[in-house]
Each structure stands twice: as C-alpha cells, then as structure tokens.
Design a protein around this motif. Sequence first.
Motif: not given
Lengths: 264, 296
Positions: B136-137, B139-140, B143
């Motif tokens: 998750k981290e 991916c952000s 981004h």
Amino acid sequence: MSEPELLLDSNIRTWVVLPIVFITFVFGIIRHYLSLLMASENSITLDSLRDGQALMRSRYLRENGKYIPRQAFLARKEFLLRKEGVITQGKEKVAPPRNPMTDPSMMTDMLKGNLLNVLPMIIIGGWIQWAFSGFVTTKVPFPLTIRFKPMLQRGIELEALDVSWVSSASWYFLNVFGLRSMYSLILGENNAADQTKMMQDQMSGAAMAMQNDPQKAFKAEWEALQITKHQDSMKYIEDIVVAMHALPEDKFTTEKIPSIQASP
Amino acid sequence: MEMSYDEAIKQLREWRNASMRKSTEIVEIGEYLLKKSSMSLFNDEVWLIFEQVYVAALDISRFDLADFCMKKLKGNFPDSVRIIKLEAMQLEACGEYDEALKIYNELIERDPTNAGVRKRKVALLKSKGDNTGAIKELCSYLHDFMVDHEAWYELSELYIKEMDYAKAAFCFEELILCNTFNHLYHQRYAEIRYTMGGQENIEIARKHFSQAVKLSSNTNMRALNGLLYTSYTMTSAKSSSKSGNSRSHATWAAKMILKKYEDADVKCMTVRRKETPEFLASATLMLKHLGTESNP
C-alpha cells in the motif's frame, strides 16, 4: 613590416599585470562563497514533482509502447488520458502566470543573480580603467584589425600604435574569462565564480520556459499520446530469432543435389 | 591493514557509488580509517564515509561503531532530516519498528517530497513482514514518483511474494517501458506470464522470451529454456499454423540448448555432472518427442 618592439617598464609587470590577475581571482572566489551564502532554497512541491514524473511516464509510454502487449498499452493510455487522468488534469490546471515583475521569488533570484555577477564586473572594470589608464599594459600574441583599437586601447590615444598592445581594462576582461579553469581547479566543478555558464543560461531561455508553463507541456503531451497507436513490434519475433541464430545443421545440408552436381 | 589511505577511500567511494552492500568489508576499512586518521585528510567526503560506515555497522550489528559515527555526524549536522532518518534506521536495526515508524511518518508529513524517507518506510514494513502494508505504501509512493524503476521492481517482487501475478506483470510492463533494451526485464516478465498460465499468457510469454533471446544475442539461457517450454506447450495448440510454427521454434530452442551445454562442457570441466543431465534430459526428451511427431 615589423615594428621595433616596445620595451615596457618592468614596474608595469609588477604593479599592474599581476595585481589585476590577483584582484580578478580573489573577487571570483569571494563571489563563489557569497553565492553559496545567498543561495535560495528552491524547494520543489509535491505537485510539480508529480507533474514532471507524469510527463516522463507518458513519454515513455509513447515511445516504448510497442514492446508491451496491446491490452497493457491501451489500459495505460486510458488511465493517463481519461477525465480524471493525470495528463488531462495537468492540462486543465490553470497555471498562475509567472510574471517576473509580480512573482516575488523570481524577482529576488534575478536581483541576486545580477548583483552577484554583473555588478562587481562593472565596478571593478571601471575602477581598473580609471586607476590603470594612460599606458600600455601588455601585448596579445596575435595580430588584430584596426576595428579593435578603440575597444582595447581605451586610455591610449596613439594612432600609429599596433592594435596588439592593449590597455589594462582589456587585460582584466581577458582574466575574467581565462581564470575559469583555475576556478574549477580550486573550487571544484560547478562553482559560482564561473560567469560564462551564467551567460549561457541567459541565452538558453528554454529551461525557464518549461518551468513557466507546464500547462503547455501537458497539452502537447496529451495530443501526442492521443494519436499514438500501438504497433505490435513482436509479431514475428520468434521467427526472427530462429533465423538470426540458426544452427548450422538447419542452414546447410550434406545431401547431394542432383540438379546442381556437375556432369563430367 | 595493507591498503593505503587513498586506496581505502577510493574503494569506499566505488562501493558507495555502486550502492554495494559489502557491510563487513566497509566496517573493516571504515573503522581503520575513521579511528586512526585525522579527518582533514579527506575534507567533505568524510561525512559521506561516516554515513556509509554507519549503515554498514548497523547491518552487522556493530552498534558501538554506529554510535561513534552518529555522534560525529550529529555534531556537525545538528538539524538535518538525513540524520534523523539514520537514527530511525538504528531503531529499526534494534527491532523497535513502531518507534521508527513514528519517526518516518513525522518526516513524511514534514516533507512529502523526500523520496528516501518514504522508501525507508516501505523497507521497514517489509522487514516487519507486513507485505500488504508495504504494498500500500509503495503504491502511494509510486502515485507521486511514477518513473522510479527501482520502486516498480520492488513492488513487483512484493506482488510475486503475495502471488498476485497479474499485478506483478503490470509492474514489469512499467519497467519494460522505461528500459526497453534490458533483456532481463523481458525474460522475467515472460516468466510471470508463463506462471499465470492460459493460452494468451503463454503466447505473450513466448514473444517476450524470444525478445530476451534476441536482445541478449542468444546468451540468456533462462530465456532460451523459456522459449523451449512455451513453444513446446503450444505445439498442442488448436490452430495448425501456430502449432507448426511452434514445433520449429521448439526444435530450434532444444537443439540450441543442447549445443550450448556441449560447448560449455568442453570449456569448463567442473560442471556438476549430476545436475546438467537432468536439465538436458528435458530438452532431449522434448526434441525426441518433436522429432517423432513430425515424422509419423
């Protein structure tokens, strides 16, 4: 016709030539350290970073899209160009006009740049011209045309004097450009005493234009990506590979071909 | 220690520029340099060396040396984000993950453009074993930093660990877009596709295996094997043209592999005889099978 060479007083060498070199050099170093002190923090925002990266990603997709499967390419194209996509967002974003007069940070940058580089050069040049005028300082080793006379022999009003003999002001300017390699030796590369780089920057306003108008860049990228089609570059790749690295036994045959065999 | 100061510094610089993780050697050389020589010798580079030795010391649990380096660094750079990040690394090394996580979160809030700290947070979550959190981290992070190919590679590794092959393939596509001429990316992408299975994926895998073979000028053995397996699988494909093509490709690949092992065998006599015959056995078996198929 070779003129008799002028013999200059050795005092000129001791008290003019060397001090000018020394002054130029020292002021260059001072300029470098001052600029380090006055360097402004150019902090980059997350948004501008993301924009830059998005543009790069879109560029990669455009250029190398043919090496990934068609679905993947179309999916990415859709992601970048749809209504909430990064490129469209960048296009829609109205950037505030970076007018040099109104934007305070740019104003201060310009002021600092001017102050640090141009002003000392003018002041010192003028002082040298006032202090060391009226005599010939040195001779440049190559002949020049008459057009250079007023430029290089400012304080000396002699018509018959060879243009190769120059005044102190021109010696100063020679030093400014010549000591550049000395600076890189002592201060390392990329030092602020190097004025020619600053002049190059002024000429290539392209870098400034990019920062000032990301919206234009986004628009160009949007249009370019819109018309990019996916070409399947790997349609016949296996055949190409097999042909490129064919084994000898597949290329040549040891059978006798009756039609070619010469009849005795 | 036989090396001179200059050699030692040069070696450390090489390792630093190549980001090599030779922690034991770095600590050996670094300890010798830092404790026994006067600092004026290498002016500004000494801080980089301190940082390098600090991280290496943490890597092999030499906390005394790490403390020594940190004291020097902190003394000279009292208020620096980089130093705080290094301190948090020490907490990580001691196993206090929550404390370190708190510090990283603070740093990220302070300056979201600091890529190093964000990547450090991902590494922390990964070493905690929290793969989903790390994903998750990461991916952000991606981004915002879309063109960081190391990050994409790391993300693909995490997805492979979680066995989410479709997303791993996506990451590798990004990598291929950035570096088209890297045959290793093509080969791994093809391997992921082959693992996913299914007619279409195997076709894509075959294409990328052949691309990898082409780009590596026929030296990538894994890609060659991959080509063999994918073509062989496709000889039983429904459409006759595809299977005919696949047969010739598979035959070629098998022969090429056998030839290469023959050549290698001649060159290096220390090839472990036990393993290669098995490996070759699959190629020879496939070749025989293909040969008998084509001559009914």
